[in-house]
Design an enzyme around this catalytic site. Structure first.
Site, PDB file in Angstrom:
ATOM      1  N   GLU A 116     -18.235  80.348  58.799  1.00 47.06           N
ATOM      2  CA  GLU A 116     -18.529  78.931  58.894  1.00 47.06           C
ATOM      3  C   GLU A 116     -19.019  78.588  60.301  1.00 47.06           C
ATOM      4  O   GLU A 116     -18.540  79.141  61.288  1.00 47.06           O
ATOM      5  CB  GLU A 116     -17.290  78.117  58.540  1.00 47.06           C
ATOM      6  CG  GLU A 116     -16.997  78.216  57.045  1.00 47.06           C
ATOM      7  CD  GLU A 116     -15.736  77.488  56.598  1.00 47.06           C
ATOM      8  OE1 GLU A 116     -15.710  77.034  55.441  1.00 47.06           O
ATOM      9  OE2 GLU A 116     -14.792  77.375  57.378  1.00 47.06           O
ATOM     10  N   CYS A 129     -20.426  74.813  66.924  1.00 45.37           N
ATOM     11  CA  CYS A 129     -19.226  75.654  66.994  1.00 45.37           C
ATOM     12  C   CYS A 129     -19.508  76.922  66.186  1.00 45.37           C
ATOM     13  O   CYS A 129     -19.703  76.868  64.974  1.00 45.37           O
ATOM     14  CB  CYS A 129     -18.048  74.870  66.421  1.00 45.37           C
ATOM     15  SG  CYS A 129     -16.505  75.785  66.487  1.00 45.37           S
ATOM     16  N   CYS A 140      -2.358  83.364  64.633  1.00 41.88           N
ATOM     17  CA  CYS A 140      -1.767  82.159  65.212  1.00 41.88           C
ATOM     18  C   CYS A 140      -1.282  81.291  64.055  1.00 41.88           C
ATOM     19  O   CYS A 140      -2.022  81.062  63.098  1.00 41.88           O
ATOM     20  CB  CYS A 140      -2.795  81.432  66.063  1.00 41.88           C
ATOM     21  SG  CYS A 140      -3.458  82.502  67.362  1.00 41.88           S
ATOM     22  N   CYS A 143      -3.216  78.068  62.745  1.00 39.84           N
ATOM     23  CA  CYS A 143      -4.669  78.178  62.543  1.00 39.84           C
ATOM     24  C   CYS A 143      -4.981  78.699  61.157  1.00 39.84           C
ATOM     25  O   CYS A 143      -4.463  79.733  60.739  1.00 39.84           O
ATOM     26  CB  CYS A 143      -5.258  79.114  63.601  1.00 39.84           C
ATOM     27  SG  CYS A 143      -7.007  79.454  63.346  1.00 39.84           S
ATOM     28  N   HIS A 248      -1.489  76.334  74.457  1.00 39.89           N
ATOM     29  CA  HIS A 248      -0.640  75.858  73.351  1.00 39.89           C
ATOM     30  C   HIS A 248       0.874  75.877  73.528  1.00 39.89           C
ATOM     31  O   HIS A 248       1.587  75.357  72.667  1.00 39.89           O
ATOM     32  CB  HIS A 248      -0.958  76.591  72.047  1.00 39.89           C
ATOM     33  CG  HIS A 248      -2.400  76.545  71.646  1.00 39.89           C
ATOM     34  ND1 HIS A 248      -3.165  75.419  71.747  1.00 39.89           N
ATOM     35  CD2 HIS A 248      -3.220  77.504  71.150  1.00 39.89           C
ATOM     36  CE1 HIS A 248      -4.391  75.677  71.316  1.00 39.89           C
ATOM     37  NE2 HIS A 248      -4.454  76.927  70.958  1.00 39.89           N
ATOM     38  N   ASN A 323      -4.807  69.833  63.403  1.00 41.79           N
ATOM     39  CA  ASN A 323      -5.532  69.544  62.168  1.00 41.79           C
ATOM     40  C   ASN A 323      -4.877  70.282  61.019  1.00 41.79           C
ATOM     41  O   ASN A 323      -4.830  71.509  61.015  1.00 41.79           O
ATOM     42  CB  ASN A 323      -6.998  69.985  62.306  1.00 41.79           C
ATOM     43  CG  ASN A 323      -7.724  69.157  63.339  1.00 41.79           C
ATOM     44  OD1 ASN A 323      -7.698  67.931  63.303  1.00 41.79           O
ATOM     45  ND2 ASN A 323      -8.344  69.821  64.298  1.00 41.79           N
ATOM     46  N   CYS A 366     -11.252  71.693  64.159  1.00 40.02           N
ATOM     47  CA  CYS A 366     -10.713  72.900  64.813  1.00 40.02           C
ATOM     48  C   CYS A 366      -9.625  73.527  63.978  1.00 40.02           C
ATOM     49  O   CYS A 366      -8.681  72.854  63.575  1.00 40.02           O
ATOM     50  CB  CYS A 366     -10.053  72.566  66.139  1.00 40.02           C
ATOM     51  SG  CYS A 366     -11.113  71.841  67.329  1.00 40.02           S
TER      52      CYS A 366
HETATM   53  N1  SAH Z   1     -10.035  82.552  68.535  1.00 38.80           N
HETATM   54  C1  SAH Z   1     -10.403  81.745  69.624  1.00 38.80           C
HETATM   55  C2  SAH Z   1     -11.485  80.747  69.302  1.00 38.80           C
HETATM   56  C3  SAH Z   1     -11.404  79.997  67.994  1.00 38.80           C
HETATM   57  S1  SAH Z   1     -10.187  78.758  67.772  1.00 38.80           S
HETATM   58  C4  SAH Z   1      -9.199  81.027  70.181  1.00 38.80           C
HETATM   59  O1  SAH Z   1      -8.166  81.059  69.555  1.00 38.80           O
HETATM   60  O2  SAH Z   1      -9.312  80.493  71.268  1.00 38.80           O
HETATM   61  C5  SAH Z   1     -10.735  77.296  68.618  1.00 38.80           C
HETATM   62  C6  SAH Z   1      -9.584  76.375  69.037  1.00 38.80           C
HETATM   63  O3  SAH Z   1      -9.016  75.653  67.929  1.00 38.80           O
HETATM   64  C7  SAH Z   1      -8.451  77.160  69.659  1.00 38.80           C
HETATM   65  O4  SAH Z   1      -7.958  76.529  70.799  1.00 38.80           O
HETATM   66  C8  SAH Z   1      -7.440  77.124  68.555  1.00 38.80           C
HETATM   67  O5  SAH Z   1      -6.166  77.375  69.062  1.00 38.80           O
HETATM   68  C9  SAH Z   1      -7.613  75.735  68.002  1.00 38.80           C
HETATM   69  N2  SAH Z   1      -7.000  75.548  66.680  1.00 38.80           N
HETATM   70  C10 SAH Z   1      -6.731  76.487  65.771  1.00 38.80           C
HETATM   71  N3  SAH Z   1      -6.141  75.938  64.669  1.00 38.80           N
HETATM   72  C11 SAH Z   1      -6.035  74.613  64.922  1.00 38.80           C
HETATM   73  C12 SAH Z   1      -5.535  73.516  64.151  1.00 38.80           C
HETATM   74  N4  SAH Z   1      -5.060  73.686  62.927  1.00 38.80           N
HETATM   75  N5  SAH Z   1      -5.595  72.290  64.709  1.00 38.80           N
HETATM   76  C13 SAH Z   1      -6.120  72.111  65.937  1.00 38.80           C
HETATM   77  N6  SAH Z   1      -6.621  73.115  66.692  1.00 38.80           N
HETATM   78  C14 SAH Z   1      -6.581  74.359  66.202  1.00 38.80           C
HETATM   79 FE1  SF4 Z   2      -5.699  82.454  66.725  1.00 34.91          FE
HETATM   80 FE2  SF4 Z   2      -7.239  81.183  64.947  1.00 34.91          FE
HETATM   81 FE3  SF4 Z   2      -8.211  81.751  67.399  1.00 34.91          FE
HETATM   82 FE4  SF4 Z   2      -7.771  83.723  65.591  1.00 34.91          FE
HETATM   83  S1  SF4 Z   2      -9.260  82.040  65.401  1.00 34.91           S
HETATM   84  S2  SF4 Z   2      -7.199  83.736  67.766  1.00 34.91           S
HETATM   85  S3  SF4 Z   2      -5.926  83.007  64.534  1.00 34.91           S
HETATM   86  S4  SF4 Z   2      -6.532  80.355  66.916  1.00 34.91           S
END
Ligand code: SAH
Ligand code: SF4
Length: 387
Positions: A116, A129, A140, A143, A248, A323, A366
């Site tokens: 995506e 993005c 994580c 996520c 975080h 989110n 995000c």
């Molecule tokens: N893997 C990389 C980049 C993609 S995530 C990383 O983790 O940094 C982009 C951002 O969105 C990261 O800061 C991630 O922690 C955040 N993110 C992931 N899930 C989320 C959610 N459910 N709500 C808000 N932010 C989220």
């Molecule tokens: Fe963590 Fe999601 Fe970023 Fe992967 S994409 S490193 S699971 S926040």
């Protein structure tokens, strides 16, 4: 809450894209490789660099998809290129437009995987993005992408192609100056951990930054990492773009659960890497992303610990209201809690913008990205059993 498992090292190894049948794509090749491809098609070696420059401009300034349109190349050469090569984009399987103008593209890549890409229009910029992997090896717990198993790393071509697909859809070719472009910024914040696919991400961003092509300045590109410490310096040295850290949490105990890579490289190791980051200055601050999870990491004590931890690092703190996604084990912090947290951070001298959720109605915000084809939770991920 049950802890998510730490990532087996083997899962972090690059996986190759399947070999593709048919004509080879010229998208994503560095200039020398493009010149070599033109020589294969019969261009005299002494002319290759010049011709590569012309083809480059057609691909990346004008967005042409058809060699026939390259009017400064001879007819024979255009025909030979068309026989051997392609500029076709990957297939856009679904395209959704949010009430707020955010657009989400579901893109099918070779081998059947899906990624995506999200376009977020704002008053002063348009941010794309971009994904770096199909899925993510990391887990994580907040996520959505983290619940999808890694299928493979994307190639440089597939990363660059996301920019081309969005600009095609937006009619964003041939606009000058750069400020008039709809896609003015790129963030590597889509699916995947970009630092587990460093070489392809770097090669793709070098193409995105090339002044005679997509011409995005390095300061309009931000790479976000969950904290792959050994690769962080290379972002400054080999790409030169801005850095964002998915921070975080302010204690190792909480970060171990939220961002399990913390068990490998903890907060102290991560902050050492930030302090040593090449190019770090007040003009090029590190963004610390901080997802606001109700009752988990959003107390005043957290805010105070946060500013103490990052003391001395030129930084801004990006507060991201959580989110939600189906089955997510967390809730978003209340607005007044987010505000109070931000105030403490702000008083300590750090900008602390709250990231407005965009595209929520189409699950484009995000952390909500996950291919529609992949709904099955990793049996091993622990998030589903959390409160
Ligand atoms: N893997 C990389 C980049 C993609 S995530 C990383 O983790 O940094 C982009 C951002 O969105 C990261 O800061 C991630 O922690 C955040 N993110 C992931 N899930 C989320 C959610 N459910 N709500 C808000 N932010 C989220
Ligand atoms: Fe963590 Fe999601 Fe970023 Fe992967 S994409 S490193 S699971 S926040």
């Amino acid at each position: 809450m049950q802890a998510a498992p730490i990532v087996p090292e083997a899962l972090a190894l690059p996986r190759r894209a399947p070999a593709v049948e048919g004509p080879r794509s010229l998208i994503g090749l560095a200039r020398p490789a493009l010149a070599a491809a033109l020589v294969e098609a019969g261009v005299a070696p002494e002319q290759a660099a010049m011709r590569a420059g012309q083809v480059w401009a057609w691909i990346y300034q004008r967005g042409v998809r058809d060699f026939e349109a390259m009017s400064n190349l001879g007819r024979d050469l255009r025909a030979r290129l068309a026989e051997r090569f392609t500029l076709a984009r990957p297939e856009v399987v679904a395209r959704q437009v949010s009430a707020d103008g955010t657009r989400k593209y579901l893109i099918r890549v070779a081998g059947g995987g899906e990624i995506e890409t999200v376009y977020i229009p704002e008053t002063d910029r348009g941010t794309l993005c971009v994904s770096s992997q199909i899925g993510c090896t990391l887990t994580c717990t907040f996520c959505h992408t983290g619940t999808q198993r890694l299928v493979r790393n994307l190639t440089a071509e597939e990363i660059v192609a996301q920019i081309l697909v969005a600009r095609d859809d937006l009619g964003d070719w041939g606009r000058t100056p750069v400020e008039k472009r709809l896609v003015s910024n790129v963030v590597l914040m889509g699916m995947g951990e970009p630092l587990y696919n460093f070489d392809s991400v770097r090669d793709a961003m070098r193409i995105a930054m090339d002044g005679a092509g997509l011409a995005l300045s390095r300061r309009r590109i931000t790479l976000s990492t969950s904290g792959v410490v050994p690769e962080i310096a290379r972002v400054g040295e080999e790409i030169g773009c801005l850095l964002a850290i998915s921070f975080h949490a302010t204690t190792d105990a909480v970060r171990d659960t939220l961002v399990p890579i913390n068990r490998k490289w903890n907060i102290a190791a991560l902050l050492d890497a930030c302090r040593a980051y090449p190019r770090l200055s007040n003009a090029e601050r590190i963004t610390f992303e901080y997802v606001m999870l109700k009752g988990v990491n959003d107390s005043d004590a957290d805010a105070r610990r946060l500013v103490k931890l990052i003391a001395g690092i030129p930084a801004k703190i990006n507060l991201i209201p959580f989110n939600p996604w189906p089955g997510a084990p967390y809730e978003r912090s209340d607005p007044d809690r987010i505000e109070a947290f931000g105030r403490i951070v702000n008083r300590a001298g750090y900008a602390s913008p709250v990231r407005t959720p965009r595209g929520e109605d189409i699950m484009a915000a995000c952390g909500q990205l996950k291919s529609a084809s992949e709904r099955v939770r990793r049996a091993t991920a622990g998030a589903g059993s959390a409160a």
